[in-house]
Design a protein around this motif. Structure first.
Motif, PDB file in Angstrom:
ATOM      1  N   ALA A   1       0.828  -1.211   0.000  1.00  0.00           N
ATOM      2  CA  ALA A   1       0.000   0.000   0.000  1.00  0.00           C
ATOM      3  C   ALA A   1       0.862   1.260   0.000  1.00  0.00           C
ATOM      4  CB  ALA A   1      -0.932  -0.012   1.209  1.00  0.00           C
ATOM      5  N   GLU A   2       2.001   1.215   0.695  1.00  0.00           N
ATOM      6  CA  GLU A   2       2.915   2.367   0.702  1.00  0.00           C
ATOM      7  C   GLU A   2       3.417   2.649  -0.719  1.00  0.00           C
ATOM      8  OE1 GLU A   2       3.917   4.530   2.804  1.00  0.00           O
ATOM      9  OE2 GLU A   2       3.197   3.815   4.737  1.00  0.00           O
TER      10      GLU A   2
ATOM     11  N   ALA B   1       1.913   1.803  -3.465  1.00  0.00           N
ATOM     12  CA  ALA B   1       0.765   2.279  -4.242  1.00  0.00           C
ATOM     13  C   ALA B   1       0.522   3.771  -4.011  1.00  0.00           C
ATOM     14  CB  ALA B   1      -0.479   1.476  -3.871  1.00  0.00           C
ATOM     15  N   ARG B   2       0.665   4.206  -2.760  1.00  0.00           N
ATOM     16  CA  ARG B   2       0.476   5.632  -2.474  1.00  0.00           C
ATOM     17  C   ARG B   2       1.505   6.474  -3.218  1.00  0.00           C
ATOM     18  NH1 ARG B   2       1.772   7.874   3.418  1.00  0.00           N
ATOM     19  NH2 ARG B   2       3.844   7.361   2.601  1.00  0.00           N
ATOM     20  N   ASN B   3       2.761   6.011  -3.253  1.00  0.00           N
ATOM     21  CA  ASN B   3       3.805   6.747  -3.969  1.00  0.00           C
ATOM     22  C   ASN B   3       3.545   6.790  -5.468  1.00  0.00           C
ATOM     23  OD1 ASN B   3       5.154   7.139  -1.540  1.00  0.00           O
ATOM     24  ND2 ASN B   3       6.414   5.299  -1.774  1.00  0.00           N
TER      25      ASN B   3
ATOM     26  N   ILE C   1      -1.874   5.943  -6.361  1.00  0.00           N
ATOM     27  CA  ILE C   1      -3.017   5.032  -6.427  1.00  0.00           C
ATOM     28  C   ILE C   1      -3.805   5.129  -5.119  1.00  0.00           C
ATOM     29  CG2 ILE C   1      -3.748   2.626  -6.664  1.00  0.00           C
ATOM     30  CD1 ILE C   1      -1.108   2.134  -8.173  1.00  0.00           C
ATOM     31  N   GLU C   2      -5.106   5.334  -5.231  1.00  0.00           N
ATOM     32  CA  GLU C   2      -5.992   5.369  -4.073  1.00  0.00           C
ATOM     33  C   GLU C   2      -6.662   4.001  -3.952  1.00  0.00           C
ATOM     34  OE1 GLU C   2      -9.510   8.363  -2.380  1.00  0.00           O
ATOM     35  OE2 GLU C   2      -8.915   8.370  -4.489  1.00  0.00           O
ATOM     36  N   ILE C   3      -6.731   3.453  -2.742  1.00  0.00           N
ATOM     37  CA  ILE C   3      -7.272   2.112  -2.545  1.00  0.00           C
ATOM     38  C   ILE C   3      -8.500   2.171  -1.641  1.00  0.00           C
ATOM     39  CG2 ILE C   3      -6.824  -0.239  -1.754  1.00  0.00           C
ATOM     40  CD1 ILE C   3      -3.887   0.176  -2.268  1.00  0.00           C
TER      41      ILE C   3
ATOM     42  N   ARG D   1      -3.351   4.209   4.441  1.00  0.00           N
ATOM     43  CA  ARG D   1      -2.049   4.558   3.862  1.00  0.00           C
ATOM     44  C   ARG D   1      -2.199   5.251   2.510  1.00  0.00           C
ATOM     45  NH1 ARG D   1       2.416   1.925   6.313  1.00  0.00           N
ATOM     46  NH2 ARG D   1       1.825   1.670   8.497  1.00  0.00           N
ATOM     47  N   THR D   2      -3.236   4.948   1.773  1.00  0.00           N
ATOM     48  CA  THR D   2      -3.407   5.517   0.421  1.00  0.00           C
ATOM     49  C   THR D   2      -4.476   6.598   0.380  1.00  0.00           C
ATOM     50  OG1 THR D   2      -5.026   3.810  -0.180  1.00  0.00           O
ATOM     51  CG2 THR D   2      -2.702   3.329  -0.629  1.00  0.00           C
ATOM     52  N   ARG D   3      -4.923   7.057   1.561  1.00  0.00           N
ATOM     53  CA  ARG D   3      -5.974   8.085   1.658  1.00  0.00           C
ATOM     54  C   ARG D   3      -7.266   7.622   0.982  1.00  0.00           C
ATOM     55  NH1 ARG D   3      -1.207  10.700   0.402  1.00  0.00           N
ATOM     56  NH2 ARG D   3      -0.395  12.076   2.020  1.00  0.00           N
ATOM     57  N   GLY D   4      -7.504   6.315   1.116  1.00  0.00           N
ATOM     58  CA  GLY D   4      -8.721   5.745   0.543  1.00  0.00           C
ATOM     59  C   GLY D   4      -9.807   5.590   1.593  1.00  0.00           C
TER      60      GLY D   4
END
Length: 327
Positions: free
Chosen positions: A221-222, A224-226, A229-231, A258-261
């Motif tokens: 997820a970290e 993906a955030r970089n 990508i929003e999850i 972690r991804t502000r989802g």
């Protein structure tokens, strides 16, 4: 509507006149001796006089033909085009990846429908997700299924009918009996690498605990955030179960955070439908409308007229030459 692709070419129209006046024809004066009674002198000496300098003139037809050919040539350079009616195309402004858990625990028959019927978890998920896919017209979507391994069933595409068909064809444990949650996120990241759209959404649905991934779900997820990508994570199943059958809600919450989802939990089909309705509200379909006018070149028309005039003038000259030769 007719337009010109390069209207600046029309500035060349007066060019022959400018050349005529600014660069006149070369004229040369030479000394000459005038003899009175020239013809008698020539007859007396028995000589035949040769022709002097001759300045050829142009007929009205030749002048008109030259002007017409030049105008047609300039018009062809100006690239006349026939412009059609505006055509609008809708392009997706967001890419969505669906990652669906099909591990062995999805075979449990504990999913309640609004009518009180008990369904297999995977079948209940298919019913709700299928309706969600149909309502995302305009988005590009991809489908990932995961069990012990994660697999791309369909890359990013606007063919949502195919996405729905592929989802309906999946069966429990066809990707293995375990749950590779972290690997599914990693595969989604790789799927998004083919996208040139900034807005990227991963919807991750699972009913188990990750036990076989090579990378932990939180670390994935970290990354993906970089990658921007929003999850959105969705937990289904029984959080009170044991082993892999227990849905790991805490991990799903951390992935979303972690991804502000967003994180959701659904215990039955009605709850899952509400989750996807909520996702629709949080992430409405976004499209970009592109408009263009089809253009068809008409430059061949003046070029064809020039060719026709050239053939006509050539035929006229040939016929005139033959008549003079026979006369």
């Amino acid at each position: 509507m007719i337009s010109l692709g390069f209207p600046w070419a029309l500035l060349l129209l007066p060019l022959p006149l400018l050349v005529h006046y600014l660069v006149p024809a070369h004229r040369e004066r030479v000394p000459a001796l005038r003899i009175p009674f020239f013809r008698r002198v020539v007859e007396t000496v028995g000589s035949e006089p040769g022709p002097g300098s001759v300045v050829l003139g142009r007929s009205l037809l030749q002048t008109a033909t030259g002007i017409l050919i030049w105008c047609l040539l300039v018009l062809a350079l100006a690239r006349p085009e026939k412009v059609g009616q505006p055509i609008e195309l809708s392009k997706s402004a967001r890419d969505v990846v669906l990652a669906i858990d099909i591990s062995g625990s999805m075979d449990a028959r504990d999913f309640q429908t609004p009518a009180g019927e008990t369904l297999q978890r995977l079948q209940g998920v298919k019913n709700v997700v299928g309706s969600f896919i149909e309502g995302r017209e305009g988005d590009r979507m991809a489908l990932i299924v995961f069990g012990s391994k994660a697999y791309v069933q369909s890359p990013l595409t606007q063919d949502l009918q195919t996405i729905g068909d592929l989802l309906n064809q999946t069966t429990v444990a066809m990707a293995g009996p375990h749950t590779a949650l972290g690997d599914s996120i990693g595969l989604a990241i790789r799927t998004f690498e083919t996208s040139d759209i900034d807005q990227r959404l991963l919807i991750l649905l699972s009913d188990g605990t990750d036990t076989v991934s090579r990378m932990s779900p939180v670390n994935a997820a970290e990354i993906a955030r970089n990658k921007g990508i929003e999850i959105y994570t969705i937990g289904v199943g029984n959080p009170e179960a044991s082993g892999e059958d227990k849905v790991d809600l805490e991990t799903l919450k951390q992935i979303a955070a972690r991804t502000r989802g967003q994180y959701f939990f659904a215990q039955d089909q009605d709850g899952l439908q509400q989750v996807y309705d909520r996702i629709d509200a949080l992430a409405p379909r976004e499209t970009e409308t592109l408009s263009y006018r089809p253009r068809r070149s008409l430059a061949w028309i003046p070029l064809a007229l020039i060719a026709g005039l050239g053939l006509g003038v050539t035929a006229y000259l040939v016929l005139t030459t033959r008549q003079r030769a026979h006369s």
